[in-house]
Write an enzyme that holds these catalytic residues in place. Structure first.
Site, PDB file in Angstrom:
ATOM      1  N   THR A  40     -13.109  -8.075 -37.616  1.00 39.73           N
ATOM      2  CA  THR A  40     -14.330  -7.498 -38.171  1.00 39.73           C
ATOM      3  C   THR A  40     -15.175  -8.574 -38.848  1.00 39.73           C
ATOM      4  O   THR A  40     -16.400  -8.611 -38.691  1.00 39.73           O
ATOM      5  CB  THR A  40     -13.992  -6.399 -39.197  1.00 39.73           C
ATOM      6  N   THR A  41     -14.512  -9.467 -39.613  1.00 42.90           N
ATOM      7  CA  THR A  41     -15.221 -10.540 -40.296  1.00 42.90           C
ATOM      8  C   THR A  41     -15.871 -11.496 -39.302  1.00 42.90           C
ATOM      9  O   THR A  41     -16.864 -12.154 -39.614  1.00 42.90           O
ATOM     10  CB  THR A  41     -14.266 -11.295 -41.234  1.00 42.90           C
ATOM     11  N   TYR A 103     -14.649   5.792 -34.400  1.00 46.34           N
ATOM     12  CA  TYR A 103     -15.661   6.734 -33.911  1.00 46.34           C
ATOM     13  C   TYR A 103     -15.092   7.920 -33.141  1.00 46.34           C
ATOM     14  O   TYR A 103     -15.488   9.053 -33.382  1.00 46.34           O
ATOM     15  CB  TYR A 103     -16.740   6.033 -33.060  1.00 46.34           C
ATOM     16  N   TYR A 129      -3.833  -2.644 -37.407  1.00 47.35           N
ATOM     17  CA  TYR A 129      -4.851  -2.841 -38.441  1.00 47.35           C
ATOM     18  C   TYR A 129      -5.408  -1.474 -38.828  1.00 47.35           C
ATOM     19  O   TYR A 129      -6.114  -0.842 -38.053  1.00 47.35           O
ATOM     20  CB  TYR A 129      -5.947  -3.764 -37.915  1.00 47.35           C
ATOM     21  N   ARG A 134     -13.615   1.970 -42.497  1.00 49.83           N
ATOM     22  CA  ARG A 134     -14.509   1.614 -41.396  1.00 49.83           C
ATOM     23  C   ARG A 134     -14.310   2.493 -40.164  1.00 49.83           C
ATOM     24  O   ARG A 134     -15.247   2.726 -39.410  1.00 49.83           O
ATOM     25  CB  ARG A 134     -14.292   0.144 -40.989  1.00 49.83           C
ATOM     26  N   LYS A 157      -1.705  -4.725 -40.850  1.00 50.84           N
ATOM     27  CA  LYS A 157      -2.678  -5.122 -41.873  1.00 50.84           C
ATOM     28  C   LYS A 157      -3.143  -3.839 -42.526  1.00 50.84           C
ATOM     29  O   LYS A 157      -3.821  -3.019 -41.912  1.00 50.84           O
ATOM     30  CB  LYS A 157      -3.845  -5.865 -41.242  1.00 50.84           C
ATOM     31  N   ILE A 201      -4.309 -10.938 -44.995  1.00 56.59           N
ATOM     32  CA  ILE A 201      -5.322 -11.350 -44.026  1.00 56.59           C
ATOM     33  C   ILE A 201      -6.636 -11.302 -44.794  1.00 56.59           C
ATOM     34  O   ILE A 201      -7.163 -10.241 -45.089  1.00 56.59           O
ATOM     35  CB  ILE A 201      -5.310 -10.465 -42.778  1.00 56.59           C
TER      36      ILE A 201
END
Length: 289
Positions: A40-41, A103, A129, A134, A157, A201
């Site tokens: 994502t980052t 989503y 993750y 999000r 994560k 992380i």
């Protein structure tokens, strides 16, 4: 300490691969233990498919076996996640990071089948993750414990920020199972490690890799006071790097440090002027500038 690496971009949004390679060198020199590429980052939602693959390939090439590259290859499409993961395996990534599908809001059974299918399709270690803030969908501990039994799934994560939930998972893991639990939240990473977690992380590590590495090493050695001293120094960064949606603030901070240009892709926009002063102060406290 694993860094969730940003993807440097020029002002027009094109990828700056030279700065990307330089960041990888910086992390290797600073003691970072592994790098997540295109998480994502790393703006995985807005890089296209060829760029996504190329970022993984370049990261593996630049690291040259010195530290592992964990490829962010998750998707809300199981087939797409398999394709990305197959490519990551083919170029030498050490593992994949698989985000909870976003989503489409799968059930717990859907999440189980999604991750199991990827793990069985591609011979590459997988880190789950879970970031419900999000994705909306939330990978529950009962489902994680089912996935622990799937060969190739080696860790999670946890970006829920819920330490009680992490403690519950640790207490229910079979003692003979090697399953890593990484914090996905810098501000609670120290607490998670002191409870028995495997590391973090980290977003903060983009701008303070050596301090984050030292803090994790001390925490995993149960040097509570030493780890706290460093974590206290970093707490302003843990907070201010999320003053706007990640990775807006980390990318501005790295630009301010002279390490990358200022590009970011819509729908994200550059850090607002009102927030820059806050991030600047946090960088000063952390000794980054």
């Amino acid at each position: 300490m694993i860094v969730a690496l940003v993807t440097p971009m020029f002002e027009d949004g094109s990828i700056d691969y030279d700065s990307y390679r330089n960041l990888i060198e910086m992390h290797i020199a600073a003691g970072t233990n592994a790098i997540v590429a295109v998480g994502t980052t790393g703006e995985s939602p807005t890089v296209d498919f060829p760029e996504h693959n190329e970022l993984i390939r370049v990261a593996v090439e630049a690291a040259a076996g010195r530290i592992p590259i964990i490829a962010g290859t998750g998707s809300n499409s199981t087939r797409e996640a398999i394709e990305l993961t197959e490519y990551a395996a083919s170029v030498g990534a050490a593992a994949s990071l698989q985000v909870v599908p976003y989503y489409n809001k799968p059930t717990q059974e859907g999440l189980y089948q999604h991750f199991k299918t990827i793990a069985e399709a591609v011979d590459l270690p997988m880190i789950l993750y879970n970031v419900p803030g999000r994705t909306v969908a939330d990978l529950k501990n009962d489902t994680i414990l089912r996935l622990v039994e799937v060969p190739g799934i080696i860790g999670v994560k946890d970006a829920t920020g819920d330490l009680a939930r992490a403690a519950d998972l640790m207490s229910r893991l079979a003692k003979d199972k090697e399953f890593a639990i990484y914090s996905g939240n810098d501000d609670s990473a120290l607490a998670l490690m002191l409870m028995g977690g495997s590391g973090v992380i980290s977003v903060t590590a983009n701008v303070a890799p050596r301090l984050m590495s030292e803090m994790c090493e001390l925490a995993l050695q149960n040097d509570v006071m030493g780890a706290r001293v460093i974590n206290d120094r970093l707490m302003a960064l843990h907070k201010e790097l999320f003053c706007e949606p990640n990775p807006v603030a980390p990318k501005w901070a790295l630009q301010r440090m002279g390490l990358i240009p200022g590009g970011i892709r819509l729908p994200l926009v550059p850090l607002s002027p009102s927030k820059r002063e806050q991030v600047e102060r946090a960088l000063q406290i952390g000794g980054c500038i």
